[in-house]
Design a protein around this motif. Structure first.
Motif, PDB file in Angstrom:
ATOM      1  N   VAL A  72       0.850  -1.187   0.000  1.00  0.00           N
ATOM      2  CA  VAL A  72       0.000   0.000   0.000  1.00  0.00           C
ATOM      3  C   VAL A  72       0.889   1.241   0.000  1.00  0.00           C
ATOM      4  O   VAL A  72       1.753   1.385   0.877  1.00  0.00           O
ATOM      5  N   THR A  73       0.669   2.118  -0.957  1.00  0.00           N
ATOM      6  CA  THR A  73       1.462   3.341  -1.056  1.00  0.00           C
ATOM      7  C   THR A  73       0.554   4.544  -1.303  1.00  0.00           C
ATOM      8  O   THR A  73      -0.545   4.414  -1.858  1.00  0.00           O
ATOM      9  N   ILE A  74       1.045   5.712  -0.893  1.00  0.00           N
ATOM     10  CA  ILE A  74       0.373   6.983  -1.171  1.00  0.00           C
ATOM     11  C   ILE A  74       1.389   7.894  -1.844  1.00  0.00           C
ATOM     12  O   ILE A  74       2.499   8.085  -1.345  1.00  0.00           O
ATOM     13  N   THR A  75       0.998   8.457  -2.998  1.00  0.00           N
ATOM     14  CA  THR A  75       1.890   9.315  -3.776  1.00  0.00           C
ATOM     15  C   THR A  75       1.282  10.699  -3.893  1.00  0.00           C
ATOM     16  O   THR A  75       0.071  10.837  -4.114  1.00  0.00           O
ATOM     17  N   GLY A  79       5.450  13.703  -6.693  1.00  0.00           N
ATOM     18  CA  GLY A  79       6.157  12.463  -6.937  1.00  0.00           C
ATOM     19  C   GLY A  79       6.677  11.752  -5.715  1.00  0.00           C
ATOM     20  O   GLY A  79       7.256  10.662  -5.829  1.00  0.00           O
ATOM     21  N   ALA A  80       6.500  12.315  -4.520  1.00  0.00           N
ATOM     22  CA  ALA A  80       6.947  11.660  -3.293  1.00  0.00           C
ATOM     23  C   ALA A  80       5.998  10.515  -2.953  1.00  0.00           C
ATOM     24  O   ALA A  80       4.774  10.659  -3.056  1.00  0.00           O
ATOM     25  N   THR A  81       6.561   9.369  -2.550  1.00  0.00           N
ATOM     26  CA  THR A  81       5.765   8.183  -2.253  1.00  0.00           C
ATOM     27  C   THR A  81       6.017   7.715  -0.832  1.00  0.00           C
ATOM     28  O   THR A  81       7.168   7.646  -0.377  1.00  0.00           O
ATOM     29  N   ALA A  82       4.936   7.395  -0.135  1.00  0.00           N
ATOM     30  CA  ALA A  82       5.027   6.862   1.226  1.00  0.00           C
ATOM     31  C   ALA A  82       4.518   5.428   1.219  1.00  0.00           C
ATOM     32  O   ALA A  82       3.433   5.140   0.716  1.00  0.00           O
ATOM     33  N   TYR A 107      -3.214  13.760  -3.610  1.00  0.00           N
ATOM     34  CA  TYR A 107      -2.699  12.451  -3.220  1.00  0.00           C
ATOM     35  C   TYR A 107      -3.437  11.331  -3.960  1.00  0.00           C
ATOM     36  O   TYR A 107      -4.623  11.468  -4.302  1.00  0.00           O
ATOM     37  N   GLN A 108      -2.713  10.229  -4.175  1.00  0.00           N
ATOM     38  CA  GLN A 108      -3.274   9.080  -4.865  1.00  0.00           C
ATOM     39  C   GLN A 108      -2.871   7.810  -4.126  1.00  0.00           C
ATOM     40  O   GLN A 108      -1.717   7.639  -3.736  1.00  0.00           O
TER      41      GLN A 108
END
Length: 407
Positions: A72-75, A79-82, A107-108
């Motif tokens: 699971v990621t949030i971008t 372009g920063a991704t968590a 955010y996506q």
């Protein structure tokens, strides 16, 4: 809240296979298809944001099937991704030290499950939200449709200024309260000759719960101006021990997009229908998450992106009592029983202390303490209902980090 959310999901899933008609229709549950359910909330708070992944089950009262092992990621729009970490099966959280969302950014959400499916949300803008100017309470009466009588207690209100027309809001709250059980267990019973004091007495605890209602409003239609004396919660004062020592209410005000507002509006309609699929059908399925691997796979849920503002208030027992409202009374059903209370009519027919102890525990009581006579001989045993003897059955011994004792 999970059970209510799960019932709504069940109604949605069943509605997928239904067609508009006026004839009675019995859904064929054997054609049930499990759907991914996404409960995700991203805010600008200094706390961890979460994504909860489950799958629908055949029956609404069944526990949800947790989806573990997903990536699971949030971008964001730069372009920063968590990467979110799975703290428990199906529950994924951001790292508060390395990631915090900001108002004005987009955010996506991306999810890749173990079975190879990839899901993606639409880009979501985090919109600003005004401060809650004040939170307060007043004595109130609310009619109960269940009992046909008025319930007395406190209604909590907030005031907030609507600085931007055409805005959408959702409110939620959390409750904490400090309480003490009236008859805490102070001894442990092994047998009639071994009754020892407990090292820890679970007398005073802190309870916590979250709202399970959908409270939304907008300033587009039907409302123009500030939100003044907006009711958030009615608390029936004599129906729980919330006000017996000290109570805390924390109200959360969140910004919504028009699309998310429509999602919550749909959830409200389903909830008001009681989850009855024959009341309003078919439901329009609404989500901002889609399966990139299988476009026919309908996702349930929403990636919520909200700016948040909080306001907190306390109510002490002295303040509640001064308002003249009825307060809660514990019903502990205290029993003091010993061998003297069960005399034998013939040799060997009486009850021993060990038998009395076992009988009361099997009947749903908790042991509190022994009673000794003037000769220090065991005379009786004290039993009460468990919720009156151990506060950890309904709360925690740990004080919340923010808690302020006002009394």
């Amino acid at each position: 809240m999970i059970k209510r959310w799960h019932r709504i999901i069940f109604a949605l899933v069943i509605s997928f296979s239904m067609v508009t008609c006026i004839d009675p229709y019995t859904p064929q549950l054997k054609a049930f298809e499990s759907r991914l359910v996404v409960d995700a909330l991203l805010t600008d708070e200094i706390t961890s944001s979460y994504v909860r992944l489950t799958r629908t089950t055949l029956y609404p009262d069944s526990d949800p099937q947790m989806v573990s092992g997903a990536t699971v990621t949030i971008t964001d729009d730069q372009g920063a991704t968590a990467l979110l970490h799975e703290r428990s099966p199906g529950n994924y959280h951001t790292d508060t030290l390395t990631f915090r969302a900001e108002v004005g950014r987009t955010y996506q959400l991306t999810i890749e499950t173990r079975d190879g499916n990839k899901y993606e949300s639409s880009p979501c803008l985090m919109r600003p939200v005004p401060d809650i100017d004040s939170i307060y309470y007043g004595v109130d009466q609310v009619f109960s449709e269940q009992t046909g009588e008025f319930r007395e207690g406190l209604t909590f209100y907030i005031d907030t200024k609507n600085e931007e027309p055409g805005s959408y809001y959702r409110w939620a709250y959390e409750e904490w309260w400090k309480f003490s059980v009236p008859d805490p267990a102070i001894f442990r019973y092994f047998n009639d000759s071994t009754i020892v004091p407990l090292q820890t007495i679970n007398r005073t605890c802190y309870a916590h719960t979250r709202s399970d209602i959908i409270d939304i409003e907008n300033t587009v239609s039907g409302h123009i101006g500030d939100f003044i004396m907006k009711p958030v919660l009615f608390l029936a004062s004599d129906e729980s021990d919330r006000l017996m020592i000290q109570y805390c209410l924390d109200v959360k005000q969140m910004s919504l997009s028009p699309e998310e507002y429509e999602f919550w509006h749909l959830m409200t309609e389903i909830n008001e229908a009681g989850g009855d699929i024959f009341d309003k059908q078919p439901f329009q399925v609404f989500s901002n998450i889609r399966n990139l691997t299988d476009q026919d796979d309908q996702v349930i849920g929403y990636f919520q992106v909200s700016g948040v503002k909080h306001k907190r208030t306390y109510v002490t027992l002295a303040e509640a009592a001064a308002l003249g409202i009825p307060l809660y009374r514990y019903e502990c059903d205290r029993q003091e029983k010993g061998e003297i209370d069960y005399p034998s009519t013939s040799p060997g027919e009486g009850f021993t202390f060990n038998e009395i102890y076992a009988a009361f525990l099997n009947s749903g009581y908790a042991f509190v303490a022994p009673i000794y006579d003037n000769n220090n001989a065991l005379f009786r045993l004290i039993f009460v209902k468990p919720y009156c003897a151990d506060c950890t059955l309904r709360g925690s011994l740990d004080k919340p980090w923010f808690w302020e004792d006002l009394d």
